[in-house]
Design a protein around this motif. Structure first.
Motif, PDB file in Angstrom:
ATOM      1  N   ILE A   7       0.828  -1.001  -0.052  1.00 49.02           N
ATOM      2  CA  ILE A   7      -0.025  -0.025   0.187  1.00 49.02           C
ATOM      3  C   ILE A   7       0.962   1.168  -0.122  1.00 49.02           C
ATOM      4  N   ASP A   8       0.285   2.360  -0.384  1.00 45.74           N
ATOM      5  CA  ASP A   8       1.048   3.500  -0.440  1.00 45.74           C
ATOM      6  C   ASP A   8       1.681   4.169   0.985  1.00 45.74           C
ATOM      7  N   LYS A   9       3.082   4.107   1.126  1.00 49.33           N
ATOM      8  CA  LYS A   9       3.780   4.439   2.197  1.00 49.33           C
ATOM      9  C   LYS A   9       3.274   5.715   3.078  1.00 49.33           C
ATOM     10  N   ARG A  10       2.386   6.676   2.104  1.00 46.50           N
ATOM     11  CA  ARG A  10       2.382   7.981   2.952  1.00 46.50           C
ATOM     12  C   ARG A  10       0.833   7.814   3.602  1.00 46.50           C
ATOM     13  N   THR A  11       0.128   6.656   3.535  1.00 46.22           N
ATOM     14  CA  THR A  11      -0.966   6.454   4.144  1.00 46.22           C
ATOM     15  C   THR A  11      -0.858   6.156   5.643  1.00 46.22           C
ATOM     16  N   ASN A  12      -1.872   6.583   6.480  1.00 52.50           N
ATOM     17  CA  ASN A  12      -1.782   6.099   7.862  1.00 52.50           C
ATOM     18  C   ASN A  12      -1.663   4.532   7.878  1.00 52.50           C
ATOM     19  N   GLY A  13      -2.574   3.818   7.125  1.00 47.59           N
ATOM     20  CA  GLY A  13      -2.595   2.381   7.187  1.00 47.59           C
ATOM     21  C   GLY A  13      -1.297   1.989   7.042  1.00 47.59           C
ATOM     22  N   TYR A  14      -0.184   2.294   6.169  1.00 46.77           N
ATOM     23  CA  TYR A  14       1.252   1.896   5.993  1.00 46.77           C
ATOM     24  C   TYR A  14       1.902   1.989   7.452  1.00 46.77           C
TER      25      TYR A  14
END
Length: 247
Positions: A47-54
């Motif tokens: 997933i996108d490394k900029r997201t809170n999920g990452y």
């Protein structure tokens, strides 16, 4: 699972709570996975490394003592402060305690007798069992058996880090319990009184699991769904606790 003495595929919920003795509120949490990929049920999704999920996923791979220090750092950064951080023997390692002191957080915790953990006492490095044998005991059937100052190690500047250990009579067995406080000026009775507040988070876990259906309301293998579910359960608990305090 330390109750059933077996391993499960899943996540360990590490929770930081705040209490004033009357109200206990969850502040933050981390659903811990494992840094060892062989212990994971599935690999981490790309997933996108900029997201809170990452960011959440990266935090989940950290070791529990490091995750604890990160939760405390986040709380301080958010403007939440506490006089003392209370925890049981799961995190009672000198290196962890010294790391928390470097974050300017005083600690009161339960200790566990381990052969690999020693404390500096009168020029000797003693295990907790050996320390108890060497300290002066109180007479009679005192509830507080003994207390002494010990050296945990050295800080980043090379200065010795001192702490107070209090030995308490265990009511259920003939053995003793040991509590540690990094605030060496606290009275023995005050250390015990403050540590009793840690039980608030056990009551919190009981309510969230039994009544708010934590980890039971639905089943999912989505890490994001589990994080969202945990946050919603905690938010509902905060509403109930606010209503209880108000009334």
């Amino acid at each position: 699972d330390h109750n059933e003495k077996r391993y499960y595929c899943g996540f360990r919920l590490l929770t930081l709570g705040w209490s004033d003795g009357s109200t206990c509120l969850p502040v933050s949490f981390n659903l811990l996975s494992s840094a060892n990929q062989e212990n994971r049920l599935v690999t981490m999704a790309e997933i996108d490394k900029r997201t809170n999920g990452y960011k959440r996923r990266v935090e989940s791979l950290s070791k529990a003592p490091d995750a604890l220090k990160e939760l405390v750092r986040q709380a301080h950064q958010s403007g939440i402060s506490a006089d003392y951080l209370l925890f049981d023997s799961w995190f009672a390692f000198p290196s962890t305690i010294i790391g928390l002191l470097e974050q300017k957080q005083q600690v009161i915790c339960m200790l566990k007798a381990m052969k690999t953990i020693t404390y500096g006492y009168k020029g000797f490095d003693l295990t907790l069992n050996d320390l108890y044998k060497n300290v002066r005991k109180r007479c009679g059937r005192a509830k507080i058996l003994a207390s002494t100052l010990v050296e945990l190690g050295t800080d980043a500047k090379g200065e010795p880090v001192m702490a107070k250990i209090v030995f308490v009579r265990n009511r259920s067995t003939k053995k003793w319990l040991a509590l540690l406080s990094t605030d060496v000026n606290l009275a023995d009775e005050e250390i015990i009184k403050l540590y009793k507040r840690r039980w608030d988070i056990e009551v919190f876990f009981k309510i969230t699991k039994s009544y708010l259906r934590l980890a039971k309301e639905f089943q999912s293998r989505s890490y994001d769904a589990l994080v969202a579910h945990t946050a919603i359960v905690f938010a509902r608990y905060i509403m109930l606790e606010l209503a209880r305090r108000t009334n």
